[in-house]
Scaffold this motif. Sequence first.
Motif, PDB file in Angstrom:
ATOM      1  N   LEU A 197       0.792  -1.223   0.000  1.00  0.00           N
ATOM      2  CA  LEU A 197       0.000   0.000   0.000  1.00  0.00           C
ATOM      3  C   LEU A 197       0.828   1.277   0.000  1.00  0.00           C
ATOM      4  CD1 LEU A 197      -2.779  -1.124   2.489  1.00  0.00           C
ATOM      5  CD2 LEU A 197      -2.680  -1.396   0.007  1.00  0.00           C
TER       6      LEU A 197
ATOM      7  N   TYR B 218      -0.229   6.169  -6.615  1.00  0.00           N
ATOM      8  CA  TYR B 218      -1.123   6.108  -5.453  1.00  0.00           C
ATOM      9  C   TYR B 218      -1.523   7.493  -4.963  1.00  0.00           C
ATOM     10  CZ  TYR B 218      -1.272   1.084  -4.695  1.00  0.00           C
ATOM     11  OH  TYR B 218      -1.542  -0.257  -4.816  1.00  0.00           O
TER      12      TYR B 218
ATOM     13  N   ARG C  35      -5.403   8.780  -4.768  1.00  0.00           N
ATOM     14  CA  ARG C  35      -6.000   9.318  -3.542  1.00  0.00           C
ATOM     15  C   ARG C  35      -6.515  10.741  -3.747  1.00  0.00           C
ATOM     16  NH1 ARG C  35      -1.135   6.838  -1.220  1.00  0.00           N
ATOM     17  NH2 ARG C  35      -1.714   4.943  -0.083  1.00  0.00           N
TER      18      ARG C  35
ATOM     19  N   PHE D  17      -8.737   5.003  -2.186  1.00  0.00           N
ATOM     20  CA  PHE D  17      -7.790   4.753  -1.102  1.00  0.00           C
ATOM     21  C   PHE D  17      -7.553   3.258  -0.943  1.00  0.00           C
ATOM     22  CE2 PHE D  17      -9.733   8.822  -0.315  1.00  0.00           C
ATOM     23  CZ  PHE D  17      -8.683   9.621   0.117  1.00  0.00           C
ATOM     24  N   PRO D  18      -6.401   2.767  -1.394  1.00  0.00           N
ATOM     25  CA  PRO D  18      -6.073   1.350  -1.187  1.00  0.00           C
ATOM     26  C   PRO D  18      -6.013   1.047   0.309  1.00  0.00           C
ATOM     27  CG  PRO D  18      -4.593   2.358  -2.791  1.00  0.00           C
ATOM     28  CD  PRO D  18      -5.342   3.476  -2.144  1.00  0.00           C
ATOM     29  N   LYS D  19      -6.674  -0.049   0.706  1.00  0.00           N
ATOM     30  CA  LYS D  19      -6.753  -0.401   2.126  1.00  0.00           C
ATOM     31  C   LYS D  19      -6.085  -1.731   2.449  1.00  0.00           C
ATOM     32  CE  LYS D  19      -9.013   3.191   3.633  1.00  0.00           C
ATOM     33  NZ  LYS D  19      -8.381   4.121   4.593  1.00  0.00           N
ATOM     34  N   ARG D  20      -6.058  -2.647   1.519  1.00  0.00           N
ATOM     35  CA  ARG D  20      -5.407  -3.928   1.774  1.00  0.00           C
ATOM     36  C   ARG D  20      -4.882  -4.468   0.452  1.00  0.00           C
ATOM     37  NH1 ARG D  20      -7.945  -8.621   0.372  1.00  0.00           N
ATOM     38  NH2 ARG D  20     -10.073  -8.433  -0.462  1.00  0.00           N
TER      39      ARG D  20
ATOM     40  N   ASP E 255      -9.723  -1.537  -2.279  1.00  0.00           N
ATOM     41  CA  ASP E 255     -10.188  -0.400  -1.485  1.00  0.00           C
ATOM     42  C   ASP E 255     -11.022  -0.888  -0.303  1.00  0.00           C
ATOM     43  OD1 ASP E 255     -12.700  -1.067  -2.494  1.00  0.00           O
ATOM     44  OD2 ASP E 255     -12.771   0.598  -3.910  1.00  0.00           O
ATOM     45  N   ASP E 256     -11.647   0.043   0.411  1.00  0.00           N
ATOM     46  CA  ASP E 256     -12.392  -0.321   1.613  1.00  0.00           C
ATOM     47  C   ASP E 256     -13.690  -1.068   1.318  1.00  0.00           C
ATOM     48  OD1 ASP E 256     -13.658   1.817   0.497  1.00  0.00           O
ATOM     49  OD2 ASP E 256     -13.692   3.047   2.309  1.00  0.00           O
TER      50      ASP E 256
ATOM     51  N   ASN F 255     -13.570  -3.583  -0.878  1.00  0.00           N
ATOM     52  CA  ASN F 255     -12.997  -4.803  -1.453  1.00  0.00           C
ATOM     53  C   ASN F 255     -13.038  -4.825  -2.974  1.00  0.00           C
ATOM     54  OD1 ASN F 255     -12.094  -6.136   0.889  1.00  0.00           O
ATOM     55  ND2 ASN F 255     -14.169  -6.872   1.324  1.00  0.00           N
TER      56      ASN F 255
END
Length: 208
Positions: free
Chosen positions: A43, A127, A131, A137-140, A175-176, A178
């Motif tokens: 991330l 990234y 954003r 927003f990459p989360k995982r 992202d949040d 998935n």
Amino acid sequence: YDVSRITIRHAVRELIQQGVVHSQPGKGLYVTERGGGFELQVLKSFTSIALANGRAPGHQLIEASLVRAPLEVSRPLFLAPGAEVVVLSRLRLLDNIPAVIQTDWIPAGRVPGLLDLDWGIANRSLYEELRQRYGIFPKRGQTTLSARLAGEDEARLLQLAPPAAVLTVDQIAFDDRNRPVNMTALVHHPARYPLTLLQSETGDFTQY
């Protein structure tokens, strides 16, 4: 030092291959500031990781285009076969020395106008653009590591003498909700961009 010029030239060439020194035409050889290995992270951008390690990041643009995704790209990104994706391929530099070939695939529908940006600008971060410009927003993420022989173009770009092995890193960020944000394929110079992985006693890997 009672050492032949040929031996010295071989030694210097090896140091350049490892990224310990770099050559500036007309000026000479300079020692490259180096730390240890680079932590494996999904991330964070190449730029931020390089700066955190006290290195000067840079890149050379290889490709920036809009293409129809083949199945090996559309499936991981949860896209319909042949859906449009943005392809962004760059040769990443550390202290002006080639270290990584990075190729990203991003669903085109989520990033309108991404190719209108000047990706030739040094240190432009994908990234950061995701954003700030698109609110993504990459989360995982998930990562697969492997190794293989470098292709002809890869060896040329990374300044490797074939046959040479490269470390490959395949990543997908979510992202949040998935939803896949991007798929990344990295080809690492094994000596110039070694990877480290931090792990706790419980077996959990450090996540960033």
